[in-house]
Design an enzyme around this catalytic site. Structure first.
Site, PDB file in Angstrom:
ATOM      1  N   LYS A 105       0.931  -1.325   0.071  1.00  0.00           N
ATOM      2  CA  LYS A 105       0.050   0.148   0.002  1.00  0.00           C
ATOM      3  C   LYS A 105       0.833   1.337  -0.124  1.00  0.00           C
ATOM      4  O   LYS A 105       0.294   2.172  -0.436  1.00  0.00           O
ATOM      5  CB  LYS A 105      -1.100   0.147   1.128  1.00  0.00           C
ATOM      6  CG  LYS A 105      -0.284  -0.331   2.406  1.00  0.00           C
ATOM      7  CD  LYS A 105      -0.545  -1.696   3.138  1.00  0.00           C
ATOM      8  CE  LYS A 105       0.230  -1.986   4.025  1.00  0.00           C
ATOM      9  NZ  LYS A 105       0.040  -2.979   4.668  1.00  0.00           N
ATOM     10  N   GLU A 129      -5.233  -5.884  -4.774  1.00  0.00           N
ATOM     11  CA  GLU A 129      -6.369  -6.381  -3.698  1.00  0.00           C
ATOM     12  C   GLU A 129      -5.772  -6.130  -2.218  1.00  0.00           C
ATOM     13  O   GLU A 129      -6.321  -5.929  -1.242  1.00  0.00           O
ATOM     14  CB  GLU A 129      -7.012  -7.257  -4.074  1.00  0.00           C
ATOM     15  CG  GLU A 129      -8.033  -7.909  -2.968  1.00  0.00           C
ATOM     16  CD  GLU A 129      -9.141  -6.844  -3.127  1.00  0.00           C
ATOM     17  OE1 GLU A 129     -10.064  -6.585  -4.151  1.00  0.00           O
ATOM     18  OE2 GLU A 129      -9.499  -6.282  -2.144  1.00  0.00           O
ATOM     19  N   VAL A 132      -5.198  -3.083   0.547  1.00  0.00           N
ATOM     20  CA  VAL A 132      -6.387  -2.571   1.418  1.00  0.00           C
ATOM     21  C   VAL A 132      -7.229  -3.865   2.053  1.00  0.00           C
ATOM     22  O   VAL A 132      -7.693  -4.516   1.354  1.00  0.00           O
ATOM     23  CB  VAL A 132      -7.093  -1.553   0.599  1.00  0.00           C
ATOM     24  CG1 VAL A 132      -8.279  -0.807   1.394  1.00  0.00           C
ATOM     25  CG2 VAL A 132      -6.553  -0.532  -0.378  1.00  0.00           C
ATOM     26  N   GLY A 187       2.460 -11.469  12.978  1.00  0.00           N
ATOM     27  CA  GLY A 187       2.604 -10.946  11.570  1.00  0.00           C
ATOM     28  C   GLY A 187       1.669  -9.982  11.181  1.00  0.00           C
ATOM     29  O   GLY A 187       1.253  -9.907   9.899  1.00  0.00           O
ATOM     30  N   ASP A 201      -0.055   3.808   7.759  1.00  0.00           N
ATOM     31  CA  ASP A 201      -0.455   2.784   7.005  1.00  0.00           C
ATOM     32  C   ASP A 201      -1.917   2.843   6.549  1.00  0.00           C
ATOM     33  O   ASP A 201      -2.599   2.690   5.317  1.00  0.00           O
ATOM     34  CB  ASP A 201      -0.423   1.437   7.792  1.00  0.00           C
ATOM     35  CG  ASP A 201      -0.988   0.073   7.110  1.00  0.00           C
ATOM     36  OD1 ASP A 201      -0.314  -0.515   6.099  1.00  0.00           O
ATOM     37  OD2 ASP A 201      -2.168  -0.478   7.461  1.00  0.00           O
ATOM     38  N   LYS A 205      -3.844   3.466   2.719  1.00  0.00           N
ATOM     39  CA  LYS A 205      -5.198   2.499   2.362  1.00  0.00           C
ATOM     40  C   LYS A 205      -6.305   3.344   1.868  1.00  0.00           C
ATOM     41  O   LYS A 205      -7.023   3.230   0.868  1.00  0.00           O
ATOM     42  CB  LYS A 205      -5.596   1.548   3.563  1.00  0.00           C
ATOM     43  CG  LYS A 205      -4.518   0.576   3.607  1.00  0.00           C
ATOM     44  CD  LYS A 205      -4.472  -0.261   5.015  1.00  0.00           C
ATOM     45  CE  LYS A 205      -3.636  -1.528   4.993  1.00  0.00           C
ATOM     46  NZ  LYS A 205      -3.737  -1.795   6.421  1.00  0.00           N
ATOM     47  N   GLY A 302      -2.414 -10.142   8.544  1.00  0.00           N
ATOM     48  CA  GLY A 302      -1.803 -11.607   8.848  1.00  0.00           C
ATOM     49  C   GLY A 302      -1.485 -12.254   7.235  1.00  0.00           C
ATOM     50  O   GLY A 302      -2.129 -12.027   6.376  1.00  0.00           O
TER      51      GLY A 302
HETATM   52  N1  HSE Z   1       0.219  -3.708   9.048  1.00  0.00           N
HETATM   53  C1  HSE Z   1      -0.921  -3.939   8.503  1.00  0.00           C
HETATM   54  C2  HSE Z   1      -2.201  -3.877   9.486  1.00  0.00           C
HETATM   55  C3  HSE Z   1      -0.820  -5.017   7.675  1.00  0.00           C
HETATM   56  O1  HSE Z   1      -1.602  -4.266  10.545  1.00  0.00           O
HETATM   57  O2  HSE Z   1      -3.234  -3.805   9.061  1.00  0.00           O
HETATM   58  C4  HSE Z   1      -2.055  -5.175   6.685  1.00  0.00           C
HETATM   59  O3  HSE Z   1      -2.040  -4.205   5.625  1.00  0.00           O
END
Ligand code: HSE
Length: 332
Positions: A105, A129, A132, A187, A201, A205, A302
């Site tokens: 992203k 895809e 987001v 993760g 982040d 998005k 994840g």
């Molecule tokens: N680091 C991002 C989150 C990963 O925690 O949403 C998924 O985009």
């Protein structure tokens, strides 16, 4: 059966999750979709890292040119993360006639025009895809089944890490640092979790969503953004006492030509539909002028949910290649 050869850039958290999804479901994809997806080359420095997958050492390379100069590779899957060199690599791959899939992203939000222009110029498919909402097929839905709508509003929880932290702080009384560590261990978090907890982040998005649904570019840095780092235990307790929870919400509204957008921690009454969206789950509301209100819900972070979205894009490209609908410069 059509074989689709994949060149994978990056075998980190999401790269491994995507590879594992293919290990789990490659047979099912062959049987049901009729495509044989094969990872034939992987760009990755850390060959010896312990991973829960079986990869032949012979397919690793340290040289990105080897991937886009390989005439047998159909699709380049970019899972390096970060804006550069990921953007340059994706454009280089498209310039060599490769279709590109990414979960990145940051790169898509920063270089949306450059990347979509490269795809159009080279007549290749470019899909993102997984960038987001992790496993939620929101971009697909907005650009296919819902494309007859004009959109007025997007709102939701778009980051799994911060939602996980806020849920654990509220429901299990976990300190912020412990909740963040758990999110990293599972993760969910970015390589540098600052992007998660400061809201960058989410801004990436929301910027991508606005490009697709409003047809207007709002750069991530132009979205007023506040993350969760200033949320204290006292804030969480105060919200609880008032029958509320705190969620990091992203909102964008279009009125005429005017777009208003922002990202901020928000108190929600427990009865609000977004209040029960916990842990790494995301939820996205959209309002179209024909379809009216819709809500999408699922795992927003994840390795496997993201791997599901990555492979979904590869399959869409594979189907187009199999039908002869995806133009590939290598075949001219
Ligand atoms: N680091 C991002 C989150 C990963 O925690 O949403 C998924 O985009």
């Amino acid at each position: 059966m059509k074989q689709i050869n994949i060149g994978l850039l990056g075998l980190g958290n999401i790269g491994t999750g995507s590879y594992k999804t293919l290990e789990m479901n490659g047979g099912h994809i062959r049987d049901v979709v009729g495509l044989d997806l094969i990872v034939t080359r992987i760009l990755e420095k850390d060959v010896d890292r312990k991973r829960d997958i079986t990869v032949s050492r012979g397919i690793f390379t340290q040289d990105p040119d080897e991937i886009w100069n390989d005439p047998d590779i159909d699709v380049v899957v970019e899972l390096l993360g970060g804006i550069e060199p990921a953007t340059s690599f994706m454009i280089a791959a498209m310039n060599r006639g490769k279709h590109v899939v990414t979960a990145n992203k940051a790169a898509v939000a920063a270089n949306y025009e450059a990347l979509t222009d490269a795809a159009a110029r080279n007549r290749v498919m470019f899909r993102f895809e997984a960038a987001v909402g992790g496993g939620i097929p929101i971009l697909n839905a907005l650009t296919t089944a819902l494309s007859a709508n004009e959109y007025e509003e997007i709102m939701g929880i778009l980051n799994g890490t911060t939602n996980y932290i806020l849920t654990k702080m509220s429901e299990e009384d976990l300190p912020y640092a412990d909740a963040l560590r758990e999110a990293q261990e599972n993760g969910f978090a970015e390589a540098d979790p600052t992007a998660d907890v400061e809201g960058e982040d989410v801004a990436n998005k929301l910027s991508i969503l606005m490009s697709l649904v409003f047809g207007k570019r709002v750069r991530p840095e132009d979205i007023p953004t506040e993350g969760i780092t200033k949320i204290t235990k006292a804030d969480i307790e105060g919200a609880k006492a008032d029958g509320c929870v705190i969620k990091l919400l992203a909102s964008a509204f279009k009125r005429g030509d005017e777009i208003t957008c922002f990202i901020q921690p928000t108190m929600l009454n427990r009865s609000h539909p977004l209040a029960s969206v916990g842990n790494e789950f995301n939820a996205i509301f959209v309002k179209g002028n024909a379809v009216d209100d819709l809500m999408f819900y699922g795992k927003g972070a994840g390795p496997l949910p993201t791997g599901s979205a990555v492979l979904g894009d590869v399959i869409e490209i594979g189907r187009a290649i199999a039908k002869g609908a995806a133009f590939d410069l290598n075949e001219t």
